[in-house]
Scaffold this motif. Structure first.
Motif, mmCIF file in Angstrom:
data_model
loop_
_atom_site.group_PDB
_atom_site.id
_atom_site.type_symbol
_atom_site.label_atom_id
_atom_site.label_comp_id
_atom_site.label_asym_id
_atom_site.label_seq_id
_atom_site.Cartn_x
_atom_site.Cartn_y
_atom_site.Cartn_z
ATOM 1 N N ASP A 23 0.851 -1.180 0.000
ATOM 2 C CA ASP A 23 0.000 0.000 0.000
ATOM 3 C C ASP A 23 0.891 1.236 0.000
ATOM 4 O O ASP A 23 1.619 1.481 0.964
ATOM 5 C CB ASP A 23 -0.905 -0.017 1.228
ATOM 6 C CG ASP A 23 -1.840 1.174 1.293
ATOM 7 O OD1 ASP A 23 -1.859 1.987 0.349
ATOM 8 O OD2 ASP A 23 -2.539 1.299 2.314
ATOM 9 N N LEU A 24 0.853 2.000 -1.065
ATOM 10 C CA LEU A 24 1.685 3.202 -1.159
ATOM 11 C C LEU A 24 1.131 4.344 -0.320
ATOM 12 O O LEU A 24 1.815 5.347 -0.128
ATOM 13 C CB LEU A 24 1.823 3.636 -2.618
ATOM 14 C CG LEU A 24 2.499 2.631 -3.549
ATOM 15 C CD1 LEU A 24 2.550 3.182 -4.972
ATOM 16 C CD2 LEU A 24 3.881 2.273 -3.055
ATOM 17 N N GLY A 25 -0.080 4.203 0.173
ATOM 18 C CA GLY A 25 -0.672 5.244 1.006
ATOM 19 C C GLY A 25 -1.061 6.465 0.186
ATOM 20 O O GLY A 25 -1.050 6.448 -1.047
ATOM 21 N N ASP A 26 -1.368 7.529 0.881
ATOM 22 C CA ASP A 26 -1.767 8.784 0.241
ATOM 23 C C ASP A 26 -0.513 9.461 -0.308
ATOM 24 O O ASP A 26 0.383 9.821 0.460
ATOM 25 C CB ASP A 26 -2.472 9.676 1.266
ATOM 26 C CG ASP A 26 -2.939 10.994 0.683
ATOM 27 O OD1 ASP A 26 -2.855 11.179 -0.552
ATOM 28 O OD2 ASP A 26 -3.376 11.858 1.466
ATOM 29 N N LEU A 106 6.484 -0.453 8.105
ATOM 30 C CA LEU A 106 5.643 -1.318 7.298
ATOM 31 C C LEU A 106 4.506 -1.804 8.183
ATOM 32 O O LEU A 106 4.620 -1.816 9.408
ATOM 33 C CB LEU A 106 6.447 -2.532 6.820
ATOM 34 C CG LEU A 106 7.558 -2.296 5.817
ATOM 35 C CD1 LEU A 106 8.378 -3.558 5.639
ATOM 36 C CD2 LEU A 106 7.002 -1.844 4.489
ATOM 37 N N THR A 107 3.434 -2.250 7.580
ATOM 38 C CA THR A 107 2.382 -2.868 8.382
ATOM 39 C C THR A 107 2.902 -4.224 8.861
ATOM 40 O O THR A 107 3.865 -4.770 8.317
ATOM 41 C CB THR A 107 1.104 -3.096 7.550
ATOM 42 O OG1 THR A 107 1.381 -4.057 6.527
ATOM 43 C CG2 THR A 107 0.592 -1.793 6.934
ATOM 44 N N ILE A 108 2.246 -4.766 9.865
ATOM 45 C CA ILE A 108 2.610 -6.087 10.372
ATOM 46 C C ILE A 108 2.530 -7.106 9.240
ATOM 47 O O ILE A 108 3.395 -7.962 9.089
ATOM 48 C CB ILE A 108 1.685 -6.482 11.544
ATOM 49 C CG1 ILE A 108 1.978 -5.589 12.745
ATOM 50 C CG2 ILE A 108 1.845 -7.945 11.905
ATOM 51 C CD1 ILE A 108 0.982 -5.723 13.863
ATOM 52 N N TYR A 109 1.498 -6.984 8.417
ATOM 53 C CA TYR A 109 1.325 -7.892 7.283
ATOM 54 C C TYR A 109 2.516 -7.791 6.332
ATOM 55 O O TYR A 109 3.056 -8.803 5.887
ATOM 56 C CB TYR A 109 0.023 -7.547 6.546
ATOM 57 C CG TYR A 109 -0.125 -8.251 5.219
ATOM 58 C CD1 TYR A 109 -0.464 -9.590 5.158
ATOM 59 C CD2 TYR A 109 0.099 -7.567 4.021
ATOM 60 C CE1 TYR A 109 -0.586 -10.249 3.943
ATOM 61 C CE2 TYR A 109 -0.017 -8.222 2.809
ATOM 62 C CZ TYR A 109 -0.359 -9.548 2.781
ATOM 63 O OH TYR A 109 -0.471 -10.193 1.578
ATOM 64 N N GLU A 110 2.939 -6.557 6.005
ATOM 65 C CA GLU A 110 4.053 -6.368 5.072
ATOM 66 C C GLU A 110 5.359 -6.900 5.659
ATOM 67 O O GLU A 110 6.162 -7.520 4.951
ATOM 68 C CB GLU A 110 4.185 -4.890 4.702
ATOM 69 C CG GLU A 110 3.036 -4.396 3.836
ATOM 70 C CD GLU A 110 2.959 -2.890 3.711
ATOM 71 O OE1 GLU A 110 2.396 -2.427 2.714
ATOM 72 O OE2 GLU A 110 3.448 -2.159 4.608
ATOM 73 N N GLU A 111 5.586 -6.672 6.947
ATOM 74 C CA GLU A 111 6.783 -7.232 7.594
ATOM 75 C C GLU A 111 6.752 -8.754 7.537
ATOM 76 O O GLU A 111 7.751 -9.397 7.202
ATOM 77 C CB GLU A 111 6.862 -6.791 9.061
ATOM 78 C CG GLU A 111 7.272 -5.355 9.250
ATOM 79 C CD GLU A 111 7.277 -4.940 10.711
ATOM 80 O OE1 GLU A 111 6.996 -5.783 11.604
ATOM 81 O OE2 GLU A 111 7.552 -3.767 10.971
ATOM 82 N N ALA A 112 5.596 -9.325 7.866
ATOM 83 C CA ALA A 112 5.465 -10.784 7.880
ATOM 84 C C ALA A 112 5.757 -11.363 6.501
ATOM 85 O O ALA A 112 6.520 -12.329 6.369
ATOM 86 C CB ALA A 112 4.058 -11.182 8.342
ATOM 87 N N GLN A 113 5.181 -10.768 5.471
ATOM 88 C CA GLN A 113 5.399 -11.260 4.112
ATOM 89 C C GLN A 113 6.855 -11.078 3.685
ATOM 90 O O GLN A 113 7.436 -11.955 3.040
ATOM 91 C CB GLN A 113 4.460 -10.546 3.132
ATOM 92 C CG GLN A 113 3.003 -10.884 3.332
ATOM 93 C CD GLN A 113 2.733 -12.370 3.281
ATOM 94 O OE1 GLN A 113 3.127 -13.046 2.347
ATOM 95 N NE2 GLN A 113 2.067 -12.889 4.294
#
Length: 187
Positions: A23-26, A106-113
């Protein structure tokens, strides 16, 4: 790593398919800044190879948000550092993961992946700890999160569960039950 700085057409730049940041965000403020001042920090890219030969196409390792904002700002080309030495898939992932961890969370999801992808490329937990600065227990917890159903995990992350929620979730040994409970985390 060695590289050369040059200007590259935006149409020749491609997002890395394994970029941990999904997610690149705003990017509206970044777009306006680039429109007003240009890109102040070059993107980092590697060449796309075809039959052992370098093409005129490049994969972005660092600067995905800047690339998206530059496109939105209507730029035609951007400054890039072209890495001139060979970079393995594992090294590419490490570069992207560490850049995102250092720059912004990073989000937890992004770190996990990202950690799971490093494992898939042969890294061990000690190596991930050394490169990321995270403790072994944190890396292991993120790897437990990587086992979860990706769609349910993304949905759960929108509800902003706590790290404690994920720690308690990991106590459930059966992955199917863990995924079922995941549907209710943060509600």
């Amino acid at each position: 790593m060695q590289g050369v700085t040059l200007r590259i057409l935006l149409k020749s730049l491609h997002a890395h398919p394994r970029n941990p940041r999904k997610d690149l965000g705003d990017i509206s403020e970044l777009t306006e800044s680039i429109r007003a001042k240009g890109i102040l920090q070059p993107l980092t890219v590697i060449p796309i190879m075809e039959n052992g030969e370098m093409t005129d196409e490049y994969t972005v390792l660092i600067g995905h948000r800047r690339m998206a904002a530059a496109k939105a700002a209507g730029l035609r080309e951007v400054p890039c550092v072209l890495i001139t030495e060979e970079v393995t898939q594992k090294e590419q992932l490490e570069i992207m993961l560490m850049e995102n961890i250092q720059r912004s969370n990073l989000t937890i999801y992004e770190e996990a992946q990202g950690f799971q992808q490093l494992l898939d490329f042969g890294a061990d937990i000690d190596e991930i700890c050394a490169k990321s600065g995270f403790s072994a227990s944190t890396v292991r917890r993120r790897l437990e999160i990587a086992k979860l159903d990706k769609d349910k995990l993304k949905d759960a992350c929108t509800r902003q569960p706590s790290l404690g929620d994920f720690t308690r979730l990991a106590e459930i040994k059966n992955i199917e039950k863990r995924n079922k409970v995941l549907e209710y985390i943060g509600t």
